[in-house]
Design an enzyme around this catalytic site. Structure first.
Site, PDB file in Angstrom:
ATOM      1  N   LYS A 108      -2.256-119.571  30.863  1.00  0.00           N
ATOM      2  CA  LYS A 108      -1.513-120.336  31.871  1.00  0.00           C
ATOM      3  C   LYS A 108      -2.339-120.432  33.159  1.00  0.00           C
ATOM      4  O   LYS A 108      -3.330-119.723  33.343  1.00  0.00           O
ATOM      5  CB  LYS A 108      -0.181-119.640  32.161  1.00  0.00           C
ATOM      6  N   ARG A 129      14.127-111.844  36.598  1.00  0.00           N
ATOM      7  CA  ARG A 129      13.498-113.153  36.752  1.00  0.00           C
ATOM      8  C   ARG A 129      14.002-114.009  35.595  1.00  0.00           C
ATOM      9  O   ARG A 129      15.186-114.322  35.548  1.00  0.00           O
ATOM     10  CB  ARG A 129      11.966-112.988  36.756  1.00  0.00           C
ATOM     11  N   HIS A 179       9.833-109.150  29.606  1.00  0.00           N
ATOM     12  CA  HIS A 179       8.637-108.953  30.433  1.00  0.00           C
ATOM     13  C   HIS A 179       8.812-107.701  31.291  1.00  0.00           C
ATOM     14  O   HIS A 179       9.915-107.401  31.752  1.00  0.00           O
ATOM     15  CB  HIS A 179       8.403-110.170  31.329  1.00  0.00           C
ATOM     16  N   ARG A 189       0.756-109.700  24.796  1.00  0.00           N
ATOM     17  CA  ARG A 189       0.468-110.898  25.578  1.00  0.00           C
ATOM     18  C   ARG A 189      -0.472-110.585  26.749  1.00  0.00           C
ATOM     19  O   ARG A 189      -0.070-110.692  27.910  1.00  0.00           O
ATOM     20  CB  ARG A 189       1.763-111.503  26.120  1.00  0.00           C
ATOM     21  N   TYR A 243     -12.973-121.422  64.377  1.00  0.00           N
ATOM     22  CA  TYR A 243     -11.775-121.789  65.123  1.00  0.00           C
ATOM     23  C   TYR A 243     -11.145-120.584  65.812  1.00  0.00           C
ATOM     24  O   TYR A 243     -10.982-119.520  65.208  1.00  0.00           O
ATOM     25  CB  TYR A 243     -10.742-122.425  64.187  1.00  0.00           C
ATOM     26  N   CYS A 285     -12.568-121.782  57.214  1.00  0.00           N
ATOM     27  CA  CYS A 285     -12.263-123.191  57.433  1.00  0.00           C
ATOM     28  C   CYS A 285     -11.917-123.852  56.101  1.00  0.00           C
ATOM     29  O   CYS A 285     -12.027-123.245  55.040  1.00  0.00           O
ATOM     30  CB  CYS A 285     -13.466-123.890  58.063  1.00  0.00           C
ATOM     31  N   MET A 286     -11.513-125.091  56.154  1.00  0.00           N
ATOM     32  CA  MET A 286     -11.152-125.780  54.921  1.00  0.00           C
ATOM     33  C   MET A 286     -12.333-125.867  53.960  1.00  0.00           C
ATOM     34  O   MET A 286     -12.157-125.749  52.738  1.00  0.00           O
ATOM     35  CB  MET A 286     -10.644-127.194  55.219  1.00  0.00           C
ATOM     36  N   ASP A 287     -13.535-126.048  54.494  1.00  0.00           N
ATOM     37  CA  ASP A 287     -14.686-126.336  53.652  1.00  0.00           C
ATOM     38  C   ASP A 287     -15.818-125.319  53.764  1.00  0.00           C
ATOM     39  O   ASP A 287     -16.807-125.452  53.041  1.00  0.00           O
ATOM     40  CB  ASP A 287     -15.275-127.707  54.029  1.00  0.00           C
TER      41      ASP A 287
END
Length: 372
Positions: free
Chosen positions: A33, A131, A163, A219, A261, A308-310
């Site tokens: 998954k 759950r 589980h 599993r 930043y 940062c983002m990148d």
């Protein structure tokens, strides 16, 4: 020439699956998954099956159908199913589907009628995680309805499952209580006339440490990828993922220079800063600001300033670093580089989250030991 990459060692995954397979007499479901925890679902599924996995496990119907469209014929279980999905497509494709309520069971029955063949069902009981799964109070009614649907030829109850809560602490009393509750649920199923081929409870941690939970099928998930589910224990597993990038820019800056930043980091002395082109758009947690470990030029460093983002920045002191040098965020640890466990410890999370974050589309995945 590459800029940033995630390398996945499929031979490591094969070795890990083989090790897990050798430790149990039960069949083994390789959990793929979440795009195989960021490692790539289809290549990992192929490698796991080659190494002896009997089943594949996913959350969503779409994941399961993707496996079938890729030509994978091994048994597949999908267990997280919202109302209104085209479950008949899963039934037609021979995908096993989970049910934990009368409503979910009714959807399986309707899907079977539309597909013109019985739905393969795994009934889930909640033994303590609170759950998914039917409560012990609701379990008898679900069993009776499933037995009737099976007698009518609309479903085949293939499995009964649950589980675990605390398998990462092998001696925790909760696991014993869940095991007892699961046993009670199995006994109720037998009284209802249901004797499915598979009873399954064990995740990675229980597969490695609690053979009394193995039943007919285990599993494992995170352990397949070489990461331990039990803190402080490695079990001989080999981490499969390495995340790295090439430095794009270096510069000398004076003492007291604010970095990134908000200037949450200031240089203590004249130093060399290195810019590494990976950021939170690529999977680097922003919580790793000022704490995330990275190996560059033979030394382990920490991210300087905010992620940062990148990109991220590293304070390299007077060490010789240059554009094109390889910065390793995490890997197997064999060469002294940080591991996913090191990152998890640095930012207060778990190794699962670290590798799964790197399953995005911008950074290419490169496979070693390609699957057939």
């Amino acid at each position: 020439m590459w800029q940033a990459e995630v390398r996945v060692d499929l031979d490591a995954i094969r070795d890990n699956v083989s090790r897990l397979r050798a430790g149990t007499s039960a069949e083994l479901m390789a959990v793929v998954k979440g795009d195989a925890y960021g490692h790539g679902m289809l290549p990992v599924a192929g490698a796991a099956l080659e190494a002896g996995a009997d089943w594949l496990g996913v959350c969503t119907l779409d994941e399961a159908l993707t496996l079938r469209r890729a030509g994978i014929t091994a048994p597949v279980l999908a267990w997280l199913l919202a109302p209104g999905l085209p479950l008949h497509e899963g039934v037609t494709a021979g995908i096993d589907l989970a049910a934990a309520s009368l409503g979910q069971l009714a959807e399986l029955v309707a899907a079977a009628e539309r597909a013109g063949r019985p739905a393969r069902a795994h009934l889930k009981i909640d033994t303590g995680l609170s759950r998914g799964g039917a409560t012990l109070d609701d379990w008898p009614e679900l069993l009776d309805a499933a037995a009737k649907a099976q007698a009518d030829g609309l479903i085949e109850v293939v499995g009964l499952w649950s589980h675990l809560v605390h398998a990462d602490a092998p001696t925790h009393a909760t696991t014993d209580r869940q095991l007892a509750a699961f046993g009670e649920g199995l006994a109720l199923a037998e009284r209802a006339g249901l004797r499915p081929r598979y009873r399954h409870l064990a995740n990675s941690a229980a597969t490695l440490t609690r053979p009394d939970t193995h039943f007919d099928l285990v599993r494992p998930g995170i352990a397949m990828y070489g990461l331990s589910p039990v803190p402080g224990e490695q079990f001989g597993l080999r981490p499969a993922m390495t995340a790295r990038a090439r430095v794009t820019l270096t510069k000398r800056v004076p003492a007291g220079t604010g970095v990134s930043y908000g200037h949450t980091y200031h240089t203590e002395r004249e130093t060399t800063l290195a810019v590494v082109p990976l950021g939170y758009a690529d999977g680097v947690p922003r919580h790793a600001s000022n704490v995330g470990p990275v190996q560059l030029a033979g030394a382990r460093r920490r991210i300087a300033g905010r992620v940062c983002m990148d990109q991220i920045m590293l304070d390299c002191g007077d060490d010789p670093v240059a554009p094109g040098d390889v910065a390793t965020l995490f890997g197997s640890g064999a060469d002294g580089a940080p591991t996913a466990d090191d990152w998890a410890e640095a930012i207060g999370t778990i190794n699962y989250e670290i590798v799964t974050r790197f399953g995005g589309v911008r950074v290419p995945r490169v496979y070693d030991g390609a699957a057939s």
